[in-house]
Write a protein that holds these residues in place. Structure first.
Motif, short mmCIF file in Angstrom:
data_model
loop_
_atom_site.label_atom_id
_atom_site.label_comp_id
_atom_site.label_asym_id
_atom_site.label_seq_id
_atom_site.Cartn_x
_atom_site.Cartn_y
_atom_site.Cartn_z
N LEU A 117 0.83 -1.20 0.00
CA LEU A 117 0.00 0.00 0.00
C LEU A 117 0.87 1.26 0.00
CD1 LEU A 117 -2.87 1.17 0.15
CD2 LEU A 117 -2.73 1.02 2.64
N ILE A 118 1.87 1.27 0.85
CA ILE A 118 2.76 2.45 0.95
C ILE A 118 3.50 2.70 -0.36
CG2 ILE A 118 4.85 3.35 2.06
CD1 ILE A 118 3.91 1.87 4.62
N LYS A 119 3.99 1.63 -1.00
CA LYS A 119 4.86 1.78 -2.16
C LYS A 119 4.12 1.91 -3.49
CE LYS A 119 8.83 -0.51 -0.07
NZ LYS A 119 9.73 -1.70 -0.07
N THR A 120 2.82 1.58 -3.52
CA THR A 120 2.12 1.59 -4.81
C THR A 120 0.92 2.54 -4.87
OG1 THR A 120 0.58 -0.21 -4.25
CG2 THR A 120 2.75 -0.83 -5.11
N LYS A 121 0.59 3.18 -3.75
CA LYS A 121 -0.58 4.06 -3.75
C LYS A 121 -0.33 5.30 -4.59
CE LYS A 121 -3.83 6.32 -0.62
NZ LYS A 121 -4.14 6.64 0.78
N LYS A 122 -1.32 5.65 -5.43
CA LYS A 122 -1.22 6.84 -6.26
C LYS A 122 -1.42 8.09 -5.40
CE LYS A 122 -2.86 4.88 -10.62
NZ LYS A 122 -3.91 4.95 -11.67
N GLN A 123 -0.75 9.16 -5.77
CA GLN A 123 -0.87 10.43 -5.07
C GLN A 123 -1.91 11.29 -5.77
OE1 GLN A 123 0.77 10.93 -2.15
NE2 GLN A 123 1.49 8.82 -2.49
N GLY A 124 -2.77 11.92 -4.97
CA GLY A 124 -3.80 12.77 -5.55
C GLY A 124 -4.96 11.94 -6.09
N GLY A 125 -5.85 12.60 -6.82
CA GLY A 125 -7.02 11.91 -7.36
C GLY A 125 -8.20 12.00 -6.41
N THR A 126 -9.39 11.87 -6.95
CA THR A 126 -10.60 12.00 -6.13
C THR A 126 -10.91 10.72 -5.35
OG1 THR A 126 -11.91 11.35 -8.06
CG2 THR A 126 -11.63 13.71 -7.66
N VAL A 127 -10.45 9.58 -5.88
CA VAL A 127 -10.67 8.30 -5.20
C VAL A 127 -9.32 7.62 -5.01
CG1 VAL A 127 -11.79 6.04 -5.30
CG2 VAL A 127 -12.94 8.05 -6.25
N ASP A 128 -9.08 7.08 -3.82
CA ASP A 128 -7.82 6.41 -3.54
C ASP A 128 -7.66 5.19 -4.46
OD1 ASP A 128 -6.64 7.61 -0.84
OD2 ASP A 128 -8.83 7.61 -0.74
N SER A 129 -6.46 5.03 -5.01
CA SER A 129 -6.21 3.90 -5.91
C SER A 129 -4.74 3.53 -5.89
CB SER A 129 -6.64 4.25 -7.34
OG SER A 129 -5.91 5.36 -7.83
N LEU A 130 -4.43 2.36 -6.45
CA LEU A 130 -3.07 1.86 -6.53
C LEU A 130 -2.56 1.95 -7.96
CD1 LEU A 130 -3.35 -1.40 -4.37
CD2 LEU A 130 -2.82 0.92 -3.60
N ASP A 131 -1.26 2.17 -8.10
CA ASP A 131 -0.61 2.07 -9.40
C ASP A 131 -0.38 0.57 -9.64
OD1 ASP A 131 1.26 1.86 -11.48
OD2 ASP A 131 2.13 3.82 -11.02
N PHE A 132 -1.23 -0.02 -10.48
CA PHE A 132 -1.21 -1.48 -10.58
C PHE A 132 0.08 -2.01 -11.19
CE2 PHE A 132 -2.72 -5.63 -12.34
CZ PHE A 132 -2.91 -6.23 -11.11
N GLN A 133 0.73 -1.23 -12.03
CA GLN A 133 2.02 -1.68 -12.58
C GLN A 133 3.06 -1.81 -11.47
OE1 GLN A 133 2.46 -2.84 -15.71
NE2 GLN A 133 0.22 -2.52 -15.74
N LYS A 134 3.00 -0.91 -10.49
CA LYS A 134 3.90 -1.01 -9.34
C LYS A 134 3.53 -2.20 -8.47
CE LYS A 134 5.18 3.88 -8.98
NZ LYS A 134 5.17 5.08 -8.11
N VAL A 135 2.23 -2.49 -8.37
CA VAL A 135 1.79 -3.67 -7.62
C VAL A 135 2.39 -4.93 -8.26
CG1 VAL A 135 -0.18 -5.09 -6.95
CG2 VAL A 135 -0.34 -2.60 -6.79
N LEU A 136 2.28 -5.01 -9.58
CA LEU A 136 2.79 -6.19 -10.29
C LEU A 136 4.30 -6.35 -10.12
CD1 LEU A 136 0.77 -6.01 -13.64
CD2 LEU A 136 0.39 -7.57 -11.71
N ALA A 137 4.99 -5.21 -9.99
CA ALA A 137 6.45 -5.27 -9.87
C ALA A 137 6.93 -5.56 -8.46
CB ALA A 137 7.04 -3.94 -10.35
N TYR A 138 6.04 -5.49 -7.48
CA TYR A 138 6.42 -5.72 -6.09
C TYR A 138 6.92 -7.16 -5.91
CZ TYR A 138 6.26 -5.51 -1.00
OH TYR A 138 6.60 -5.53 0.33
N LYS A 139 8.04 -7.33 -5.22
CA LYS A 139 8.66 -8.65 -5.09
C LYS A 139 8.39 -9.28 -3.71
CE LYS A 139 12.35 -7.72 -8.42
NZ LYS A 139 11.86 -8.71 -9.40
N VAL A 140 8.18 -10.59 -3.74
CA VAL A 140 7.90 -11.34 -2.51
C VAL A 140 8.72 -12.64 -2.52
CG1 VAL A 140 5.57 -10.43 -2.24
CG2 VAL A 140 5.93 -12.51 -3.59
N PRO A 141 9.00 -13.21 -1.34
CA PRO A 141 9.74 -14.49 -1.28
C PRO A 141 8.86 -15.65 -1.74
CG PRO A 141 9.03 -13.83 0.91
CD PRO A 141 8.70 -12.68 0.00
N VAL A 142 9.42 -16.53 -2.53
CA VAL A 142 8.68 -17.71 -3.02
C VAL A 142 9.55 -18.95 -2.80
CG1 VAL A 142 7.51 -18.79 -4.96
CG2 VAL A 142 7.52 -16.30 -4.76
N PRO A 143 9.38 -19.64 -1.68
CA PRO A 143 10.15 -20.86 -1.41
C PRO A 143 9.62 -22.03 -2.22
CG PRO A 143 8.58 -20.48 0.35
CD PRO A 143 8.46 -19.30 -0.58
#
Length: 451
Positions: free
Chosen positions: A330-356
């Motif tokens: 949420l912190i790293k992908t949330k868009k700034q400004g705009g009338t409705v809160d939203s996420l930058d979905f391309q940044k969401v897709l690029a977010y990395k997580v551990p996969v064992p």
């Protein structure tokens, strides 16, 4: 015989007189519809958000109106001790003000006369919520007129009886509030404990392969079939997820359903069971990143994105890792400004997580599912217990405030005492349960360390 029984036998053995509100109140105040243009005075302007328990003590936002503005606009001031009743959208809300104040037109003020104790009136009004809602005007926002308030009938026993009823109900209200606070604190502590262990299990980034969310599977979004086309919605059987459904970590059902016709003609995608849904556009993103595991086939709207995982990813692991990293996403992908809160979905897709490996994924899922099960059981059990407390209070309140013109049906204190004993027993049971839980926690700690 209780004190209340003695008073009733002595002061109203043949029943209680019923009177209209307007005949036992000194005034029924309807505020002006005009909102003050300036708030620079010391007489509080209160809204529903300012209610604290059974009282309006102050304007929590600090809004106040000056006496000059009150005179100029002819605003209605509620004197201290007024029983303030919601007459509009928040029907069923009642409070007493502890200082003179002003409200908007969503409230009506009942100023008690010499025959009526204000706290007694407040408790009695609580019993009339269902009736008031049945009398409300229909439309976008329900409304109860001053006349309907004035014509309401209320039993008016002697003041001594009123005060004794209030004493009993105040004691019961306090006990209910204390138990509710304890239950709520326990639920909060359990959720924090679950989050701690989840973060610990998902923190081995350096030991596992790291992948972007895009690499976990196929992501796509949905849409809303035309609301004007009734055949898309009436008697629909296919779940349709919107932001309002994303309030639990594992969905059981959706509020809305669409038809097979909507799926075909509106080209809706039906996602397979065991997919993961996230909210990408909603006001809730101001503070929360909703993630949900969906164990059934479903469609989604345009504010939701759905992940169908690849073969090498366990769906439950994908859910846990996305939820566990939710605050950071949420912190790293949330868009700034705009009338409705939203996420930058391309940044969401690029977010990395551990996969064992799948084997380790399975062990992590087993542990986290066990933790979540504990929290879910509490999340079901504790709110249910809190709701039961409220219903219990309402039941006894209604008994105490039920009168007949001949005779009475008032509960005795002895019944309340027995109920209090049962509540005390349950408190003892919960203490024993917590001791057992702590033992389980220590065992789980050891399992987590081994994982």
């Amino acid at each position: 015989m209780s004190r209340l029984d003695e008073l009733i036998k002595e002061l109203c053995p043949n029943g209680v007189e019923f009177q209209r509100i307007k005949d036992v109140c000194d005034d029924v105040i309807v505020p002006m519809r005009d909102r003050p243009k300036t708030f620079d005075g010391n007489i509080p302007w209160c809204r529903i958000e300012d209610k604290e328990g059974q009282y309006f003590n102050k304007s929590l936002s600090g809004l106040g109106v000056s006496e000059d503005v009150i005179k100029k606009m002819n605003l209605k001031v509620f004197p201290t001790g007024t029983v303030i009743c919601s007459c509009s959208a928040s029907l069923g809300t009642y409070a007493i003000n502890t200082q003179p104040l002003i409200t908007n037109q969503t409230f009506i003020g009942l100023v008690c006369g010499k025959r009526l104790f204000n706290k007694y009136l407040l408790y009695y009004m609580e019993t009339q919520t269902k009736y008031l809602k049945s009398q409300a005007s229909t439309g976008t926002i329900p409304y109860i007129s001053r006349k309907k308030f004035e014509e309401m009938l209320i039993p008016v026993p002697p003041l001594e009886v009123q005060r004794e009823i209030v004493r009993v109900l105040d004691s019961f209200t306090l006990l209910t509030a204390e138990l509710t606070a304890e239950l709520t604190a326990e639920l909060t502590a359990r959720k924090k404990q679950y989050e701690f262990y989840r973060d610990k299990l998902l923190s081995h980034d350096g030991n596992y392969l790291v992948k972007s969310l895009a690499e976990l599977g196929e992501w796509s979004g949905g849409k809303t079939p035309s609301m004007s086309e009734k055949s898309f919605w009436e008697q629909g059987t296919i779940p349709w997820i919107s932001s309002k459904d994303m309030k639990s970590s594992t969905l059981i059902e959706t509020k809305d359903h669409i038809t097979e016709k909507a799926v075909k003609e509106a080209s809706m995608t039906v996602y397979p069971a065991n997919s993961i849904a996230i909210v990408t556009r909603s006001g809730i993103l101001k503070h929360t990143f909703p993630v949900a595991y969906v164990p059934f086939e479903t469609t989604i709207n345009q504010d939701i994105k759905m992940l169908v995982v690849n073969e090498g990813i366990l769906p439950r692991y994908a859910f846990h890792v996305i939820q566990g990293k939710g605050n950071d996403i949420l912190i790293k992908t949330k868009k700034q400004g705009g009338t409705v809160d939203s996420l930058d979905f391309q940044k969401v897709l690029a977010y990395k997580v551990p996969v064992p490996s799948k084997d380790i994924q399975s062990r992590v899922v087993e542990l986290l599912d066990n933790f979540e099960s504990i929290c879910t059981d509490l999340n079901i059990g504790l709110p249910a217990e809190i709701e039961a407390r409220q219903k219990q209070y309402e039941y006894y309140r209604d008994l105490l405030l039920t009168f007949a013109e001949t005779g009475n049906t008032i509960m005795t204190d002895r019944q309340t005492d027995r109920q209090t004993d049962r509540q005390t027993d349950r408190q003892t049971d919960r203490q024993t349960d917590r001791q057992t839980d702590r033992q389980t926690d220590r065992q789980t700690d050891r399992q987590t360390d081994r994982a």
